[in-house]
Write an enzyme that holds these catalytic residues in place. Structure first.
Site, PDB file in Angstrom:
ATOM      1  N   HIS A   1       1.180  28.517  28.589  1.00  0.00           N
ATOM      2  CA  HIS A   1       0.266  27.526  28.011  1.00  0.00           C
ATOM      3  C   HIS A   1      -0.337  26.644  29.118  1.00  0.00           C
ATOM      4  CE1 HIS A   1      -1.053  24.647  24.806  1.00  0.00           C
ATOM      5  NE2 HIS A   1      -0.910  23.771  25.795  1.00  0.00           N
ATOM      6  N   GLU A   2       0.526  26.077  29.921  1.00  0.00           N
ATOM      7  CA  GLU A   2       0.037  25.214  31.003  1.00  0.00           C
ATOM      8  C   GLU A   2      -0.755  26.035  32.015  1.00  0.00           C
ATOM      9  OE1 GLU A   2       0.099  22.121  30.502  1.00  0.00           O
ATOM     10  OE2 GLU A   2       1.539  22.183  28.834  1.00  0.00           O
ATOM     11  N   HIS A   5      -4.288  26.148  30.867  1.00  0.00           N
ATOM     12  CA  HIS A   5      -5.011  24.925  31.255  1.00  0.00           C
ATOM     13  C   HIS A   5      -5.379  24.981  32.744  1.00  0.00           C
ATOM     14  CE1 HIS A   5      -4.752  22.489  27.654  1.00  0.00           C
ATOM     15  NE2 HIS A   5      -3.439  22.593  27.575  1.00  0.00           N
ATOM     16  N   GLU A  62      -7.796  23.049  25.303  1.00  0.00           N
ATOM     17  CA  GLU A  62      -6.705  23.614  24.501  1.00  0.00           C
ATOM     18  C   GLU A  62      -7.012  25.060  24.114  1.00  0.00           C
ATOM     19  OE1 GLU A  62      -4.111  21.776  24.408  1.00  0.00           O
ATOM     20  OE2 GLU A  62      -2.818  22.785  22.948  1.00  0.00           O
TER      21      GLU A  62
END
Lengths: 493, 493
Positions: free
Chosen positions: A258-259, A262, A288
């Site tokens: 997830h990170e 980003h 997001e």
């Protein structure tokens, strides 16, 4: 050219931004604990200095004068985005800013205590104060139809509450129905991800995933933080954090991916945008969409596991007793649960809608802070069919409201919707996408995102960008199709 | 009270100091490599801002007005030290400062290339420029007898070149003679420290040493850097770095203990001094006395190894084949060698004297930069009896001159001398010191240092402090006694 002077000024301000970002990153990752109190003061001073420079009359004048010059597309965007930011902050009286900051930090302390003691009444008066000040701020910012629009615009520029409601209506209906349908399917066995996994090995697996995604470790690094986050310290310095739970492999692996999503966005923004108003993601929700794309659409796909299975077995040989398909199913376990951050792809947006509806009503005085626990529990019952036994697992679970971040929650949902809409278009543009992913080749996907989204930075508003990329405005149907398509497989429907 | 306003201003400046220190620490430890160029600019801006504030007229006026107030001893020291710093920087024209910084950074790049290519001529023109500017700076700073005094005072406030020469004379004679005497002794076997030692285990041993020293990990941390250093980020945040050589246990262990000694000093300075002109060590040399005390006087003592032997064997069981005494001897191996940073306690000061004599002659125009390689090699022959085969192992080995840090080298030697003088007094005050150390109880030693030295911060000039602590001015005889006493044991003389 005034535009050059303006850019110089932004570059200068961004140096204070770099210092502040590093001070914060260190605070969350490496700082010795006794240093916390003084560090908070240092962060306040340095980011205050950056803010002071950003709202200075000098910037205002340079923006005005630059606007009158003949500018190329990029410089026009710099002035447009810069001016919007500048005017936004100029509208809010500095004293109100200060008051919000002070109240928010008191509210956070009260929220922490309230959550530990499971006692909403400790938090209530502080939240009332924060809501009152936030409404004041919204009024200063201004709006046409709905006070909440002023707040929403801080996170998702250009989006109106009325539009958001139109997106939510069919989505809520679909998700509630689909959740019920899943009850008839075959529940996967998710216990295989919840055994003992040594942290060092989890770290290795996370690093392998990041390498596969082409995260540039020469322009970033991975550390540990209690609440994982990504931060851009400066040009060529985009850091992620993750966390480890010895008894849950999902936690670290999907936090990291997830990170990483980003971070790929930030690493893909052109270096020459760095430090300028356009040197950022288009919005919280577009950001997001990138993290969720990698975490869910890629990272929780069968194709991903058909490739990454080998890495998994190399790091944790015990997985050789399972097939890639079993792992795919295990990481897509759906469950009605209380905690947003632990929610799966099907229930997640319901958690968000509930928060959006509550905060929109709060900001427009249709409900009161004292009503929150009750309203929360009613909506949980309506949407998810469960009611938390205690407020610490209900209305007290998130810190956002203590911070005064009203208008932020929808970004999470919008990110999910955008990611599915982008994915649909990506598959049309790259017919061999599934095959590539099965072979561990994520470059076509990344290149597509780089070209269509990352390389634009914050030049366009999210609405414009989505239209440019997919040919239409935000449409929740792609997410619904994606969910149905995927979870029918997972639940063998 | 103006003194309160003055302190507020210093606290404010120190916030920029904290930011700059963290940016630099991160640069040396964790920063991704592609971020280096931009980071250097950020460090320049933030530390420039701190400097600008420190030399502002406002500070000057507050110092003047505070001086006229009725102040307690601490506040008097703040004003005295603050004023000295302020006037020092005011004497140097800002343009000269800038020119020195620019020349020094070019000189460093040239030095790196020259060292790699073993070609002094690449460095020579840059060093000439730096020397020229440094002489200019010294003239602006002013001096009575010797231009070098102005530079020495930057690192060792109050010390005169003539005094330093008086200290060096007998010491050089003693060391050269004693080195010859050691040739007749029994050379220890130092190969036991130079085998393969996994880094993770070296780290564990280093951490054990720091814990034993009572380094406060809640107010600091240990990381890895190419050139180990200690940095005070802010109050309660004193970080050390170390480095690992897989084939040499001495490198990490004694780097760690050395930096740990610096860190104990910083951690022992009263928290209320933090951010103020007195919130620092008394001088570079006093600082070095603390690192060398722990590294050499304690860490290389037989008593230390009688205790730490158990930790060593727990971490590296292979050492059970050796006695504590054999390890004590191995870590005190004396050798005529080319590289200062690798020198032992007996030869180290000879390396320093050579540098001092060369730089003092350079600054006073008695030799030229072009003469350096020759002068260097001659002195190496005279003092150590060896001549480096190449300049990269001779005159090009240290970066200090490229930085324009003339006057710095003597601090290393003075640190050794001070540490022995302090140790002599400490033993008188704590007769049971050896026994305590043998038992792993380092608190009496630390408490003594805390009370006599650390708690004073920078309130006193080093000369004053040494007199307060030991009853007399710097006297090299304690170091000579210490060396003879210890190495007679090591070499069984």
């Amino acid at each position: 050219m005034y535009i050059e002077k303006l850019k110089e000024k932004y570059f200068l301000i961004s140096k204070y931004g770099t210092a502040a970002a590093l001070l914060e990153w260190d605070f969350e990752t490496h700082m010795p604990k006794k240093a916390a109190e003084k560090r908070a003061e240092v962060i306040g001073e340095i980011s205050g200095k950056a803010f002071e420079m950003a709202v200075s009359d000098e910037i205002g004048e340079l923006l005005m004068k630059s606007e009158e010059e003949s500018l190329n597309e990029i410089d026009k965007a710099i002035v447009r985005v810069g001016k919007k930011e500048y005017e936004k902050f100029k509208k809010i009286p500095p004293d109100l800013f200060k008051e919000i900051n002070i109240s928010a930090s008191k509210a956070q302390a009260a929220w922490e205590e309230a959550k530990i003691k499971n006692d909403f009444s400790i938090f209530q008066p502080h939240l009332e104060k924060v809501v009152e000040l936030t409404k004041k701020m919204a009024d200063y910012l201004g709006y046409d139809e709905n006070r909440y629009d002023a707040l929403l615009d801080l996170y998702e520029p250009g989006l109106k509450t009325s539009e958001l409601k139109k997106v939510i209506e069919p989505l809520r209906k679909f998700l509630i129905q689909y959740l019920n349908k899943l009850d008839e399917g075959k529940k996967p066995d998710n216990s295989i991800m919840k055994r003992y996994f040594p942290i060092e090995k989890q770290k290795e697996l996370s690093l392998r995933a990041l390498k596969l995604m082409k995260y540039d470790f020469d322009a970033g690094r991975m550390d540990v933080a209690m609440h994982p986050f990504t931060t851009t310290i400066g040009a060529n310095d985009v850091r992620i954090t993750t966390r480890y739970n010895e008894n849950d492999l999902n936690d670290s692996l999907y936090s990291t991916i997830h990170e990483g999503g980003h971070a790929l966005y930030e690493q893909g923004i052109p270096e020459e945008f760095s430090g300028l108003p356009i040197g950022d993601g288009a919005s919280m929700a577009i950001h997001e969409s990138q993290s969720r794309f990698w975490e869910n659409i890629i990272g929780r796909s069968l194709e991903f596991w058909e490739y990454f299975y080998n890495d998994l077995v190399e790091v944790f040989p015990e997985f050789k007793d399972y097939t890639p398909e079993e792992i795919f199913k295990a990481v897509n376990f759906v469950e009605r649960s209380f905690i947003r951050t632990e929610a799966d792809e099907v229930t997640y947006n319901l958690h968000i809608m509930l928060r959006f509806e509550i905060e929109e009503a709060l900001i427009n005085d249709r409900i009161k802070v004292e009503d929150l626990p009750e309203v929360w529990n009613e909506k949980m019952k309506d949407y998810l069919g469960i009611v938390p036994g205690k407020d610490s697992e209900g209305v007290l679970q998130d810190v956002h409201w203590a911070h005064g971040s009203f208008g932020y929650f929808p970004s999470y949902m919008l990110g999910n919707l955008y990611s599915a809409q982008f994915y649909k278009k990506m598959r049309e543009d790259i017919p061999e996408l599934d095959d590539k992913i099965k072979k561990g080749d994520f470059e076509p996907a990344l290149n597509w995102l780089r070209e269509k989204i990352h390389s634009k930075g914050k030049m366009y508003e999210p609405g414009e960008l989505v239209k440019m990329v997919t040919g239409e405005l935000l449409n929740p149907k792609y997410f619904m199709e994606y969910i149905e398509n995927k979870f029918n497989k997972v639940y063998e429907l």
